[in-house]
Scaffold this motif. Structure first.
Motif, PDB file in Angstrom:
ATOM      1  N   UNK A 250      12.829 -10.047 -10.289  1.00  0.00           N
ATOM      2  CA  UNK A 250      11.629  -9.724  -9.524  1.00  0.00           C
ATOM      3  C   UNK A 250      10.578  -9.135 -10.455  1.00  0.00           C
ATOM      4  N   UNK A 251       9.347  -9.158  -9.978  1.00  0.00           N
ATOM      5  CA  UNK A 251       8.244  -8.560 -10.735  1.00  0.00           C
ATOM      6  C   UNK A 251       7.829  -7.279 -10.031  1.00  0.00           C
ATOM      7  N   UNK A 252       7.908  -6.164 -10.736  1.00  0.00           N
ATOM      8  CA  UNK A 252       7.497  -4.875 -10.191  1.00  0.00           C
ATOM      9  C   UNK A 252       6.059  -4.598 -10.606  1.00  0.00           C
ATOM     10  N   UNK A 253       5.237  -4.238  -9.633  1.00  0.00           N
ATOM     11  CA  UNK A 253       3.819  -4.007  -9.880  1.00  0.00           C
ATOM     12  C   UNK A 253       3.450  -2.624  -9.361  1.00  0.00           C
ATOM     13  N   UNK A 254       2.899  -1.789 -10.209  1.00  0.00           N
ATOM     14  CA  UNK A 254       2.493  -0.449  -9.784  1.00  0.00           C
ATOM     15  C   UNK A 254       1.286  -0.543  -8.862  1.00  0.00           C
ATOM     16  N   UNK A 255       1.312   0.242  -7.770  1.00  0.00           N
ATOM     17  CA  UNK A 255       0.158   0.296  -6.884  1.00  0.00           C
ATOM     18  C   UNK A 255       0.425  -0.234  -5.491  1.00  0.00           C
ATOM     19  N   UNK A 256      -0.679  -0.352  -4.714  1.00  0.00           N
ATOM     20  CA  UNK A 256      -0.606  -0.772  -3.316  1.00  0.00           C
ATOM     21  C   UNK A 256      -1.242  -2.146  -3.060  1.00  0.00           C
ATOM     22  N   UNK A 257      -1.936  -2.713  -4.055  1.00  0.00           N
ATOM     23  CA  UNK A 257      -2.825  -3.859  -3.818  1.00  0.00           C
ATOM     24  C   UNK A 257      -2.065  -5.179  -3.730  1.00  0.00           C
ATOM     25  N   UNK A 258      -1.353  -5.369  -2.625  1.00  0.00           N
ATOM     26  CA  UNK A 258      -0.632  -6.632  -2.448  1.00  0.00           C
ATOM     27  C   UNK A 258      -1.583  -7.812  -2.329  1.00  0.00           C
ATOM     28  N   UNK A 259      -2.710  -7.609  -1.681  1.00  0.00           N
ATOM     29  CA  UNK A 259      -3.674  -8.689  -1.507  1.00  0.00           C
ATOM     30  C   UNK A 259      -4.207  -9.149  -2.858  1.00  0.00           C
ATOM     31  N   UNK A 260      -4.455  -8.205  -3.756  1.00  0.00           N
ATOM     32  CA  UNK A 260      -4.935  -8.556  -5.094  1.00  0.00           C
ATOM     33  C   UNK A 260      -3.902  -9.330  -5.889  1.00  0.00           C
ATOM     34  N   UNK A 261      -2.631  -8.921  -5.764  1.00  0.00           N
ATOM     35  CA  UNK A 261      -1.545  -9.631  -6.443  1.00  0.00           C
ATOM     36  C   UNK A 261      -1.446 -11.063  -5.928  1.00  0.00           C
ATOM     37  N   UNK A 262      -1.508 -11.216  -4.605  1.00  0.00           N
ATOM     38  CA  UNK A 262      -1.411 -12.546  -4.004  1.00  0.00           C
ATOM     39  C   UNK A 262      -2.565 -13.438  -4.433  1.00  0.00           C
ATOM     40  N   UNK A 263      -3.767 -12.853  -4.488  1.00  0.00           N
ATOM     41  CA  UNK A 263      -4.946 -13.647  -4.859  1.00  0.00           C
ATOM     42  C   UNK A 263      -4.848 -14.133  -6.303  1.00  0.00           C
ATOM     43  N   UNK A 264      -4.424 -13.291  -7.208  1.00  0.00           N
ATOM     44  CA  UNK A 264      -4.276 -13.683  -8.618  1.00  0.00           C
ATOM     45  C   UNK A 264      -3.202 -14.749  -8.782  1.00  0.00           C
ATOM     46  N   UNK A 265      -2.096 -14.582  -8.081  1.00  0.00           N
ATOM     47  CA  UNK A 265      -1.025 -15.577  -8.157  1.00  0.00           C
ATOM     48  C   UNK A 265      -1.510 -16.934  -7.658  1.00  0.00           C
ATOM     49  N   UNK A 266      -2.302 -16.939  -6.574  1.00  0.00           N
ATOM     50  CA  UNK A 266      -2.816 -18.191  -6.022  1.00  0.00           C
ATOM     51  C   UNK A 266      -3.743 -18.882  -7.014  1.00  0.00           C
TER      52      UNK A 266
END
Length: 302
Positions: A250-266
């Motif tokens: 899994x990839x662990x990402x510090x913070x709360x910004x799930x929407x930002x993570x999803x947008x970058x992945x897309x």
């Protein structure tokens, strides 16, 4: 209510307990945590007047030594094996009960409560550690006390016994009693305790609810799953996130910004199969809080 104020104990120039103050409220289970050598056992002994040091502890406004009927006020288990090996379980409890003016009926009652009726006539020298724990708890409960102080009561108990102990202590707290429990079993303490007193190197690190302790000593973290974890972590780091690939892929990402993570992945054309806000555990928070207080550290041999 337990009120500990300014507790201190030194061995030569080394402070085992250093100006320790905290309250233990009724109606909740309070866990007492700290690394080996932090001073937990010494603190409990100071609270009960078994060690000489500074400060004082009041149980509903009175020091333990001044309680007129201590067995009915405070039940204590500091050493589960503190029973003569040739004395039977029921004989041990009868001896304690006689000294406190407690009748035979209560002895039978607590034996049943802790599940030792079938071995009541057996000598304690043949008991396992778990059976000793049950016998010690029976002795502590003889006087139906308003307060319980227990040092590592789950040691030696099997999984069924640990669950039984947890349910019993929660029920006793629900009745309005004051429950103070020392333990190294962090996963169990996460299920048992409502509040915590945490010490390190003899000093107070925290005295608050479990929720507050975990929130204060944990950083928010997102967990992401993808078929290309290394590429996702690289993409996120390039755009200002702090991301790393864990041992389980899994990839662990510090913070709360799930929407930002999803947008970058897309935008990077990466398929995300899971994206959750990770919940920090009591274990994680405990290690964060006591990182500078542990005296004994092992090393993993590669």
């Amino acid at each position: 209510m337990i009120q500990a104020r300014g507790l201190g104990k030194r061995y030569g120039d080394v402070p085992a307990v250093d100006n320790l103050s905290f309250d233990v409220r009724p109606g909740v289970v309070t866990g007492f945590l700290g690394p080996n050598g932090a001073g937990k056992s010494t603190t409990m002994r100071l609270m009960l007047g078994l060690d000489h040091g500074s400060g004082r502890t009041l149980f509903d406004g009175q020091p333990y030594a001044e309680l007129t009927d201590p067995l009915r006020s405070v039940g204590v288990v500091l050493d589960a094996r503190a029973v003569h090996p040739k004395r039977t379980a029921i004989g041990h409890l009868r001896m304690i009960a006689a000294g406190a003016g407690i009748g035979e009926g209560r002895v039978e009652e607590v034996l049943g409560l802790v599940g030792l009726c079938n071995v009541a006539g057996k000598r304690a020298g043949g008991f396992s550690l778990g059976m000793h724990q049950r016998l010690g708890l029976a002795a502590a409960l003889l006087g139906d006390p308003a307060t319980l102080i227990l040092d590592e009561p789950a040691n030696g108990l099997d999984p069924e016994g640990v669950r039984w102990l947890r349910d019993l202590l929660k029920e006793l707290a629900h009745q309005g009693r004051t429950i103070f429990v020392s333990s190294h079993l962090l996963n169990e303490m996460a299920h048992l305790a409502d509040s915590l007193v945490v010490i390190g190197a003899g000093r107070l690190l925290a005295a608050e609810s479990v929720r507050e302790f975990v929130a204060r000593n944990s950083a928010p973290r997102i967990t992401a799953r993808t078929d290309r974890p290394a590429e996702l972590a690289k993409t996120l780091n390039r755009h200002g996130f702090r991301a790393r690939v864990e041992a389980d892929g899994t990839v662990a990402v510090d913070g709360h910004d799930r929407q930002g993570v999803a947008a970058l992945a897309l935008r990077a054309g990466l398929l995300i199969t899971e994206l959750t806000q990770a919940r920090s555990s009591l274990e994680d928070a405990y290690f964060q809080a006591t990182a500078d207080s542990a005296q004994y550290r092992g090393h993993v041999v590669a």
